[in-house]
Motif scaffolding. Structure first.
Motif, PDB file in Angstrom:
ATOM      1  N   ALA A 162      -7.175   7.469 -11.398  1.00 49.34           N
ATOM      2  CA  ALA A 162      -7.997   6.441 -11.865  1.00 49.34           C
ATOM      3  C   ALA A 162      -7.156   4.917 -11.430  1.00 49.34           C
ATOM      4  O   ALA A 162      -7.681   4.170 -10.772  1.00 49.34           O
ATOM      5  CB  ALA A 162      -8.390   6.658 -13.025  1.00 49.34           C
ATOM      6  N   MET A 187      -5.895  -3.611  -1.418  1.00 53.89           N
ATOM      7  CA  MET A 187      -6.653  -3.703  -0.197  1.00 53.89           C
ATOM      8  C   MET A 187      -7.431  -4.965  -0.181  1.00 53.89           C
ATOM      9  O   MET A 187      -7.828  -5.559   0.625  1.00 53.89           O
ATOM     10  CB  MET A 187      -7.437  -2.616   0.001  1.00 53.89           C
ATOM     11  CG  MET A 187      -6.514  -1.360   0.402  1.00 53.89           C
ATOM     12  SD  MET A 187      -7.712   0.155   0.229  1.00 53.89           S
ATOM     13  CE  MET A 187      -6.621   1.457   0.711  1.00 53.89           C
ATOM     14  N   TYR A 188      -8.257  -5.408  -1.306  1.00 57.57           N
ATOM     15  CA  TYR A 188      -8.925  -6.305  -1.446  1.00 57.57           C
ATOM     16  C   TYR A 188      -8.272  -7.520  -1.171  1.00 57.57           C
ATOM     17  O   TYR A 188      -9.023  -8.456  -0.460  1.00 57.57           O
ATOM     18  CB  TYR A 188      -9.887  -6.536  -2.938  1.00 57.57           C
ATOM     19  CG  TYR A 188     -10.803  -7.245  -2.827  1.00 57.57           C
ATOM     20  CD1 TYR A 188     -11.912  -6.790  -2.376  1.00 57.57           C
ATOM     21  CD2 TYR A 188     -10.953  -8.421  -3.923  1.00 57.57           C
ATOM     22  CE1 TYR A 188     -13.447  -7.423  -2.464  1.00 57.57           C
ATOM     23  CE2 TYR A 188     -12.278  -8.882  -3.803  1.00 57.57           C
ATOM     24  CZ  TYR A 188     -13.414  -8.429  -3.135  1.00 57.57           C
ATOM     25  OH  TYR A 188     -14.437  -9.486  -3.447  1.00 57.57           O
ATOM     26  N   VAL A 248       0.760  -1.321  -0.016  1.00 54.43           N
ATOM     27  CA  VAL A 248      -0.047  -0.207   0.029  1.00 54.43           C
ATOM     28  C   VAL A 248       0.947   1.124  -0.024  1.00 54.43           C
ATOM     29  O   VAL A 248       0.552   2.092  -0.686  1.00 54.43           O
ATOM     30  CB  VAL A 248      -0.982  -0.119   1.242  1.00 54.43           C
ATOM     31  CG1 VAL A 248      -1.720   1.344   1.451  1.00 54.43           C
ATOM     32  CG2 VAL A 248      -2.005  -1.126   1.102  1.00 54.43           C
ATOM     33  N   MET A 298      -4.313   4.222 -10.238  1.00 55.76           N
ATOM     34  CA  MET A 298      -3.780   3.928  -8.917  1.00 55.76           C
ATOM     35  C   MET A 298      -4.807   3.820  -7.820  1.00 55.76           C
ATOM     36  O   MET A 298      -4.654   2.881  -6.906  1.00 55.76           O
ATOM     37  CB  MET A 298      -2.998   4.972  -8.481  1.00 55.76           C
ATOM     38  CG  MET A 298      -1.465   4.980  -9.281  1.00 55.76           C
ATOM     39  SD  MET A 298      -0.667   3.504  -9.346  1.00 55.76           S
ATOM     40  CE  MET A 298      -0.519   3.115  -7.828  1.00 55.76           C
ATOM     41  N   VAL A 299      -5.908   4.151  -8.035  1.00 57.16           N
ATOM     42  CA  VAL A 299      -7.113   3.868  -7.028  1.00 57.16           C
ATOM     43  C   VAL A 299      -7.475   2.403  -7.239  1.00 57.16           C
ATOM     44  O   VAL A 299      -7.562   1.661  -6.330  1.00 57.16           O
ATOM     45  CB  VAL A 299      -8.376   4.768  -7.231  1.00 57.16           C
ATOM     46  CG1 VAL A 299      -9.387   4.554  -6.552  1.00 57.16           C
ATOM     47  CG2 VAL A 299      -7.834   6.274  -6.847  1.00 57.16           C
ATOM     48  N   LEU A 300      -7.508   1.998  -8.482  1.00 59.73           N
ATOM     49  CA  LEU A 300      -8.002   0.593  -8.886  1.00 59.73           C
ATOM     50  C   LEU A 300      -6.751  -0.388  -8.391  1.00 59.73           C
ATOM     51  O   LEU A 300      -7.127  -1.369  -7.721  1.00 59.73           O
ATOM     52  CB  LEU A 300      -8.010   0.510 -10.284  1.00 59.73           C
ATOM     53  CG  LEU A 300      -9.194   1.048 -10.693  1.00 59.73           C
ATOM     54  CD1 LEU A 300      -9.394   1.047 -12.318  1.00 59.73           C
ATOM     55  CD2 LEU A 300     -10.729   0.552 -10.050  1.00 59.73           C
ATOM     56  N   LEU A 354      -4.779   0.341  -5.627  1.00 53.47           N
ATOM     57  CA  LEU A 354      -5.013   0.389  -4.213  1.00 53.47           C
ATOM     58  C   LEU A 354      -6.084  -0.670  -3.951  1.00 53.47           C
ATOM     59  O   LEU A 354      -6.097  -1.379  -2.966  1.00 53.47           O
ATOM     60  CB  LEU A 354      -5.229   1.756  -3.837  1.00 53.47           C
ATOM     61  CG  LEU A 354      -4.130   2.405  -3.175  1.00 53.47           C
ATOM     62  CD1 LEU A 354      -4.711   3.934  -2.767  1.00 53.47           C
ATOM     63  CD2 LEU A 354      -3.615   1.560  -2.015  1.00 53.47           C
ATOM     64  N   PHE A 355      -7.194  -0.598  -4.687  1.00 54.36           N
ATOM     65  CA  PHE A 355      -8.347  -1.367  -4.512  1.00 54.36           C
ATOM     66  C   PHE A 355      -7.915  -2.887  -4.330  1.00 54.36           C
ATOM     67  O   PHE A 355      -8.411  -3.437  -3.515  1.00 54.36           O
ATOM     68  CB  PHE A 355      -9.299  -0.978  -5.429  1.00 54.36           C
ATOM     69  CG  PHE A 355     -10.830  -1.505  -5.372  1.00 54.36           C
ATOM     70  CD1 PHE A 355     -11.651  -0.527  -4.929  1.00 54.36           C
ATOM     71  CD2 PHE A 355     -11.181  -2.597  -5.840  1.00 54.36           C
ATOM     72  CE1 PHE A 355     -12.791  -1.062  -4.643  1.00 54.36           C
ATOM     73  CE2 PHE A 355     -12.676  -2.949  -5.740  1.00 54.36           C
ATOM     74  CZ  PHE A 355     -13.250  -2.105  -4.960  1.00 54.36           C
TER      75      PHE A 355
END
Lengths: 368, 174
Positions: free
Chosen positions: B63, B73-74, B27, B65-67, B69-70
């Motif tokens: 967009a 985390m998932y 992360v 990098m958020v995915l 991270l998603f």
């Protein structure tokens, strides 16, 4: 000293700093009284009075709240990722403040901090960075509810960002620029809608409307879509799933307390102000209004520049009231409804709208 | 002023890029990558490529990098879990490739083959860079542009096919 001041770079830098300081303070003050307004309006919608104990009409309530939040105990959960846990609330506030550097609050140069040629893109960039605060806050808390809220937020905000970006394209096509000052200037004056077959008393047979975005038929649906996505991007009802208290305790900020929680709160309201300002800029003619209609037609002569600030604030206030009104009137969507609505309704609608607006503008341009 | 900003952004870019590969927590690595993208956008801004800078932030930092991270985390990846021969091999190849690249760069710099300083662009000239990019994309580079969009479409269709295939199989079993 006078020599230093005569340097234009130093002058512009100093003025920019002064404006930044004023805007920062005004924004903080506006946010605290926005929260007061929200509680008051919510109270009246629910047939209560709202806060009325601290000061006349409860007007000192925001100050009392602020002091309370500052002195509250701060709690960090065990095994939380400390650095990111501290970073998330800062990330909630910073992008909103950065966006304010390009929002025209009145006629330039006095009421604009800086006019860059990609102002609208800066807004979209900063609003896309806003996702990090909520996602990271939820993840770093080491709490299942917070993580679920954070994941929901990232999915929701990415989905609605697309529709938001696409809904601004017809406005860009109409204005022919990405600069927010340029977009507002394009909306000055009046445009001739239609010649009526009969004559109205005192007005004549010509129907004129202000040149604002909202008065052009092909920009009405983009405005509605922009408004819907604005609710989703600020995580407010009916799209407040990241903090749905019925199922997730408080969502991403479950573990936050004291001033860090307050920063998340501050960020939400600042984002509301920013997004409403962008809506005013794109669709409601920004600083234009009676008394300051830089126009060719009509009864209004150009007024002093501060009238522009007044009109901007009036329009902003009306939109903020709308935001609060909606929050206390509509129920929350279910998660699958939210996703389905974003991808299957809003996104196709915006794409079709871009096509329609482009064709219309092209045909009109070709016709004359 | 510009030089100072450039040095600042460039140093930030180098440091954050190093942190992306050196940090153990995925992360944190991803967050450093976001910071690297933002400093790259800053350099674009200094070169009067405002459009490119903003799109860099919207697309990569906002967009993609958020995915990333998603997904991180998932899957709840806390640390790099792989070990043994595989990771040693991968590291070795990485070091070799990096050393080769460094060597090539150093020789080019030594021979004076590196690109010279960027041509001075006045802000007025660059202010139309949205229009300039649009014109170039839709006229001179139209074919590669359309080809790229078809490539993206293929990727999208592929993702949907894979995801649907997985969802259908348990239903068929039942």
């Amino acid at each position: 000293m006078a020599e230093l001041w005569s340097n234009p770079a130093v002058q512009s830098l100093t003025w920019a700093l002064v404006k930044v300081l004023i805007i920062l303070q005004a924004l903080l003050g506006a946010v605290s009284y926005l929260i007061y307004a929200e509680r008051k309006i919510c109270g009246h919608i629910q047939a209560r009075t709202g806060p009325n104990r601290v000061g006349p009409f409860g007007l000192l309530q925001p100050i009392a709240d602020g002091v309370k939040l500052l002195f509250k105990e701060e709690f960090i959960p065990a095994q939380a990722n400390k650095v990111i846990f501290h970073l998330a609330p800062i990330l909630a506030v910073a992008p909103a403040i950065v966006t304010f550097s390009v929002i025209p609050m009145g006629p330039p140069p006095m009421f604009v901090v800086t006019d860059i040629n990609v102002g609208l893109l800066l807004f979209l960039a900063m609003s896309s960075l806003g996702v990090y605060a909520i996602t990271l806050g939820g993840w770093a808390s080491n709490n299942k509810y917070a993580l679920l809220g954070g994941l929901r937020a990232s999915a929701q905000m990415i989905s609605y960002e697309l529709a938001m970006g696409l809904s601004t394209i017809p406005v860009i096509l109409y204005a022919g620029t990405l600069s927010l000052v340029g977009i507002v200037e394009r909306q000055g004056g009046w445009y001739h809608v239609v010649t009526l077959p009969w004559s109205l008393p005192g007005l004549g047979a010509e129907l004129w409307l202000p040149n604002w975005g909202i008065f052009h038929w092909y920009l009405v649906i983009p405005f509605v879509i922009f408004l819907i996505t604005a609710f989703a991007e600020t995580n407010r009802a009916p799209f407040d799933l990241p903090e749905a208290e019925g199922e997730l305790v408080a969502g991403f900020h479950t573990e936050y307390s004291s001033m860090k929680w307050a920063l998340f709160f501050l960020g939400e309201y600042m984002n509301m102000i920013v997004i409403s300002s962008i809506a005013v800029t794109l669709f409601f003619g920004g600083w234009h209004g009676p008394g300051l209609m830089f126009g060719t037609h009509g009864w209004f002569s150009p007024g002093p520049p501060w009238m522009g600030l007044v009109w901007y604030l009036v329009k902003l206030g009306a939109l903020m009231f709308f935001f609060i009104w909606v929050r206390w009137t509509f129920p929350r969507l279910r998660y699958d409804q939210l996703m389905g609505f974003g991808w299957k309704v809003l996104l196709p609608a915006t794409i079709v709208n871009v096509l329609i607006a482009a064709l219309w503008l092209y045909a009109r341009g070709a016709g004359g | 002023m510009t030089i100072a900003l450039f040095v600042g952004f460039a140093a930030l870019l180098v440091v954050t890029s190093l942190m992306v590969i050196l940090h153990r927590n995925p992360v944190t690595s991803a967050l450093f990558l976001v910071l690297a993208f933002c400093s790259l956008a800053g350099i674009y801004l200094l070169l009067h490529a405002e459009f490119l800078g903003m799109v860099q932030i919207v697309v990569y930092a906002g967009a993609i990098m958020v995915l990333f991270l998603f997904v991180i985390m998932y899957l709840n990846l806390q640390h790099d879990v792989e070990s043994g021969v595989q990771i040693a091999l991968r590291r070795g190849i990485g070091w070799l490739a990096g050393a080769g690249l460094l060597l090539a760069g150093a020789t080019l710099l030594g021979r004076g083959l590196a690109l010279g300083p960027a041509a001075e662009v006045s802000p007025d000239q660059a202010s139309g860079n949205v229009a300039a990019i649009g014109k170039a994309l839709y006229s001179r580079y139209l074919f590669p542009f359309e080809l790229t969009s078809v490539l993206l479409l293929v990727a999208m269709v592929g993702v949907i096919v894979i995801a649907r295939g997985r969802a259908r199989s348990p239903r068929e079993d039942a």
